[in-house]
Every structure is written in C-alpha cells, then in structure tokens.
Design an enzyme around this catalytic site. Structure first.
Site, PDB file in Angstrom:
ATOM      1  N   HIS A 129       0.835  -1.202   0.000  1.00 43.14           N
ATOM      2  CA  HIS A 129       0.000   0.000   0.000  1.00 43.14           C
ATOM      3  C   HIS A 129       0.866   1.247   0.000  1.00 43.14           C
ATOM      4  O   HIS A 129       2.096   1.163  -0.044  1.00 43.14           O
ATOM      5  CB  HIS A 129      -0.975  -0.019   1.188  1.00 43.14           C
ATOM      6  N   CYS A 141       3.413  -4.514   6.585  1.00 44.80           N
ATOM      7  CA  CYS A 141       3.136  -4.388   5.149  1.00 44.80           C
ATOM      8  C   CYS A 141       4.367  -3.855   4.425  1.00 44.80           C
ATOM      9  O   CYS A 141       5.388  -3.554   5.026  1.00 44.80           O
ATOM     10  CB  CYS A 141       1.974  -3.418   4.939  1.00 44.80           C
TER      11      CYS A 141
END
Length: 166
Positions: A129, A141
């Site tokens: 992301h 992430c």
C-alpha cells in the site's frame, strides 16, 4: 532460485519488478521468518498477489480485476476468530482494520496470500500500500510512494510472486 521478470523481489533495499527498483518501507519489526500477529514484521518467503482493492472515489481501477473499497469494508485481525485475516463487512464486533480510511494509505491495496488459512497468531493484513513518508515503517506491510504504487498496481498481475528475502 529462478525469477520471472514479473516477480516482485523484496529486500531491505527495496522492491525489484520488471527491471525497476522501487524504494519502499517494510515492517518496523524488520523481515522475519517467524512472523506473529502484532510483531510489526514483514514475513520472509514466497507470497502471491491474490487481490487488489482501491478507492473508486479517489482513483480509477488500476486493473480490471481490482475491487472497490466500499464504506463498511474491514479486514479482520482478530486471531482465533473464524474470519481472521480476511475481508469482512461492518458491523463486525471482533478486532479489525478499516479499509476505507480517511488518509490515502489504502487508496490502493495489493493483497497477499500471507496466512490465507487464517492460522491463529501468524499475522494478518500483509498488504502492499501507500507509505506515510519516506523511511516510516509499517506494521508488517510493504509501503510505497504513491506514484510508485500506482505504477506497480498497473503492472502487477494477479497471482504474481512476491519474494521477500531477509
């Protein structure tokens, strides 16, 4: 190991795909083989891109297979819950992440198959992301500058390998 040109190869120095190098942020816990829920680590190994989510009110679909993020879309991070590490809808009483955020971090989300079976405490919501700012770590992430993420989203294929090396 033999890599395809379409593989995404991640090291502490960044991500390589299609001959390009994309700077990125990883988890504040580093890259680890023994990933656990809440440790802030990015899991080492070979993962697959299993989906893409995007905010249709903020940008066009980067790929025909991308799915819109709607109000009430959540991701379960409730270890031990039957829906752990999966896309759920509000109302959802267990612990979760809101996918439709006020900030732009989840305007595009590439979903990985990390812990797809939802094994308790193995970790959840390992996405690619947008980053907050250069050098700011994630909770596990992989995060990119917006232009790089948009480029990646337009070039990645469903099922592409994300190879994370420590």
């Amino acid at each position: 190991m033999i890599y395809s040109l379409a593989d995404l190869v991640l090291t502490r120095r960044g991500l390589r795909i299609l001959g390009r190098h994309l700077p990125c942020s990883i988890g504040k816990g580093g890259i680890r083989a023994d990933k656990r829920e809440g440790d802030g680590a990015t899991p080492v190994g070979e993962h697959r891109i299993t989906g893409m989510l995007y905010r249709p009110d903020r940008l066009a679909a980067p790929q025909p297979w991308a799915e819109p993020i709607r109000p009430g879309d959540l991701w379960s991070d409730a270890s031990g819950d039957p829906a752990y590490n999966s896309h759920v809808r509000a109302p959802y009483p267990a612990s979760h992440e809101v996918l439709r955020r006020a900030d732009p971090l989840y305007d595009i989300v590439l979903v990985t198959d990390w812990n797809e079976a939802g094994e308790a405490d193995r970790g959840s919501a390992i996405f690619l992301h947008q980053r907050r700012r250069p050098g700011f770590p994630t909770e596990g992430c992989v995060a990119f500058a917006r232009p790089d993420l948009i480029w990646l989203a337009r070039h990645v294929t469903l099922g592409a390998r994300l190879i994370v090396r420590g």
